[in-house]
Structures are given as C-alpha cells and as structure tokens.
Design a protein around this motif. Sequence first.
Motif, mmCIF file in Angstrom:
data_model
loop_
_atom_site.group_PDB
_atom_site.id
_atom_site.type_symbol
_atom_site.label_atom_id
_atom_site.label_comp_id
_atom_site.label_asym_id
_atom_site.label_seq_id
_atom_site.Cartn_x
_atom_site.Cartn_y
_atom_site.Cartn_z
ATOM 1 N N PRO A 205 0.932 -1.143 0.002
ATOM 2 C CA PRO A 205 -0.047 -0.009 -0.108
ATOM 3 C C PRO A 205 0.720 1.200 0.210
ATOM 4 O O PRO A 205 1.866 1.333 0.779
ATOM 5 C CB PRO A 205 -0.871 -0.178 1.237
ATOM 6 N N LEU A 206 0.615 2.087 -0.825
ATOM 7 C CA LEU A 206 1.280 3.387 -0.969
ATOM 8 C C LEU A 206 0.250 4.512 -0.938
ATOM 9 O O LEU A 206 -0.884 4.595 -1.424
ATOM 10 C CB LEU A 206 2.041 3.488 -2.359
ATOM 11 N N TYR A 207 0.312 5.645 0.220
ATOM 12 C CA TYR A 207 -0.797 6.363 0.458
ATOM 13 C C TYR A 207 -0.709 7.464 -0.631
ATOM 14 O O TYR A 207 0.430 7.990 -1.007
ATOM 15 C CB TYR A 207 -0.439 7.278 1.882
ATOM 16 N N GLY A 208 -1.957 8.072 -0.911
ATOM 17 C CA GLY A 208 -1.912 9.146 -1.842
ATOM 18 C C GLY A 208 -1.363 9.074 -3.161
ATOM 19 O O GLY A 208 -1.618 8.134 -3.998
ATOM 20 N N ASP A 209 -0.657 10.227 -3.452
ATOM 21 C CA ASP A 209 0.038 10.007 -4.823
ATOM 22 C C ASP A 209 1.485 9.760 -4.792
ATOM 23 O O ASP A 209 2.120 9.474 -5.591
ATOM 24 C CB ASP A 209 0.212 11.489 -5.430
#
Length: 337
Positions: A205-209
Amino acid sequence: MNILITGGAGFIGSNFIIYWLKKYARDNIINLDALTYAGNLANLNSVANLPNYRFIKGNICNSRLVSNIIRDIDIIVHFAAESHVDRSITDPGIFLETNIYGTHLLLKAALKNKIKRFHHISTDEVFGSLLLKDKNKFNEKTPYHPRSPYAASKAAADHLVLSFCHTYGLPVTITNCSNNYGPFQHPEKLIPLTITNIIENIKVPLYGDGKNIRDWLYVEDHCRAIELVLKEGRVGETYCVGGLLKDVSNLAVIKMIFRLLQGNENLLTFVPDRPGHDRKYAIDWSKIKRELGWQPRYSLEACLVKTVNWYKNNRSWWQSLKNRQFQAYFKKQYPDL
Ligand code: NAD
Ligand code: TYD
C-alpha cells in the motif's frame, strides 16, 4: 557506567543496545521495556546472556518500578514510545499516556536520583510539514508545529524534557531525528512492510500520490549520533539528525525495493491518503556536524541493499510479527486491499 535504556526491545533501542555493548563492553545496561506489540526480545538475542546486560519487563508509567530501577543509574537514554503515526490516528490515548505522562514520570525520577544525563529520543515530525517545493529544511530553531497525535505527543514530551532542564537543572539532551530504517524494524512501517509484502507476494500500500518525502536515516548512523551527543553534546541542547541530502519520494523508495527484490510491480497499490499526511520532512544536520563532527556515513542505496538482505535472511523474525493480530490490523488499516 550504568545506563538505563527505555524501550530497548523496539527497533532503534535494540540496535542502540547492540551498538553500545559492542563498543563499551565495560558499561552496564538495563533495558526497561513493556513489550507492547512493538517490543521484541528476539532483537536482543546476541546480547541477552552478557553479564552486563539486564532486561526488565515493565512500564515507564509505573513510577514505583522506575524509582527502584533508577537508583544506581548514571545515564538514561529514553526511546520508549508509541511510535506509529497511523495507530495514533486511530487511537491517540495511549500515545499521550506513554509519550507524555511516561516521559514526565521518568524525568521526575531522574531528577530525584540526580541522574548525570537524560537523553531523549525525539523526531523531526514535531516540526510539522514542509512543502514539496521547499528548499529550506528543519533545524533546531524551527518552531514546533506537530500535525498528528503522535507528533503532538512527542512535541509535548520534548517541551517537558527542556522544562526540567530550565526549571530544575536536570542535565538533558534531545535528538530530533528523521525516519530510521534498518534491521529489526517492525513490519508496520513503510520500508519493512514493502520488503516483506513483496517477499510474500502481498499488495504493497502506498498512500495518496506517493510523492511524500521522508529523510531516510540508517539506524546505525542514528546510534552513532546518539553516542556523540551523550559523550560530547552540550546539556540543554537539541541536535537534529538526518540521513539524506537530496529529496527521495516514497514512490521512489518503494520502486528501489521492488528492483532489489525483482518483485512484481503489480503489487504496488495506491490507497487513500493518511488523514493529515505530512508532505515532506527534510533535516538540516549542520549543527551536529559543526559541533560534534557527525555526518551520515551510509547512503540510502547501499543501506537499502543491506536492509533488504537482512529481511530476506531473517524471515522467521518478521513472520512471527505478521501474526493474526497484525493481519487484523492490516485489514482494518488498508480496507481497499
Ligand atoms: P518502536 O515502536 O519500534 O519501539 C518502541 C519500544 O518501546 C517497544 O519496544 C515498546 O515495547 C516500548 N514501549 C512502548 N510503550 C512503553 C511503555 N509504556 N513502557 C515501556 N516500554 C514501552 O519504536 P522505534 O522506532 O524504535 O522508536 C524509538 C524512539 O525513537 C521513539 O521515541 C520514537 O518516537 C523515536 N523516533 C523513531 C523514528 C523511526 O523512524 N522509527 C524516527 C524518529 C524518532
Ligand atoms: P511511516 O513508516 O509510517 O513513518 P512516518 O509516518 O513516521 O513518516 O511512513 C513513512 C512514509 O510512508 C509516510 O509518508 C507514510 C508512507 N506510508 C505509505 O505510503 N504506506 C504505508 O503503508 C505506510 C505504513 C506508510
């Protein structure tokens, strides 16, 4: 010298104990740790049987226990804290208890016992957030502007520590460091989560952009900075400790790890942003360089290789942490995965 380490079964504290005992074999270390989900005695297998190392399971909020332990102590290095921003967003209460109230109790005990040095481990997150385009960095004079419950609790602790120095003359020092990485980091944090998920073929998982920037510091460089501050730092001072000279986004870090592991990049998944997610941290470490001659020795590229290899070679260590409780946390934290 008798040293009390709080939170020594966690990531940085255990690295510090191993580092210190290798170098200062005549010192005695007491490690006081409550063994929360983040504490792991397996980190300390290499020193557990040394005659000058002793572990005590206990909470820094237990003032009677702390008073008993502290009697013959010369120096306290205070690592114990709730340390994960995401958990502070879901449940801030325990952060106030451990990080603020616990620190206050330790300070009181240190004062009563005329401790020679109270060194407090803090974070760059107390300074708030920079803009992506900012050229300026955090330094010791940057006003505090914490933006998560974790950062607010650490900021409160920093203020308390300095207040005990100014009001009562307790000899304190503080280091505000950036994001550490290296062996023994819990798999809830970005770098170990990415490495272990790629190995297990689970989504990353990578948050936002993914453009947020952190100033990555190899944990051994951090241990050396703490050592220097303990030996030569000026009482009442704070020292900022960072690892990088150029900006590196979270996406770039994750991509480096995918390359090192030859992982399947389809696992990389953008997920909704963390509420209040700080955009950028960057540390100006010129004060500690000028006064104590410290600078980071290790590059991100070289140390990511070391770190990835460590997680590859120590699978049973992290697999036991990715237990059922962790699975439940992961599901709740990343419902879209
Ligand atoms: P960690 O979460 O890995 O370890 C924290 C340790 O403290 C655990 O062993 C836990 O059992 C113990 N602990 C928690 N509550 C306690 C209590 N009430 N009494 C006794 N022990 C307790 O944390 P870490 O990453 O090793 O961070 C250590 C310190 O460094 C913290 O103060 C943190 O705020 C600071 N820091 C960490 C980073 C980072 O990148 N990890 C960056 C800047 C500052
Ligand atoms: P983290 O390791 O939680 O440290 P901190 O929030 O204290 O900086 O996160 C580092 C960066 O990685 C931060 O910008 C948040 C981001 N991140 C993700 O994108 N995905 C994740 O699953 C996690 C845990 C963090």
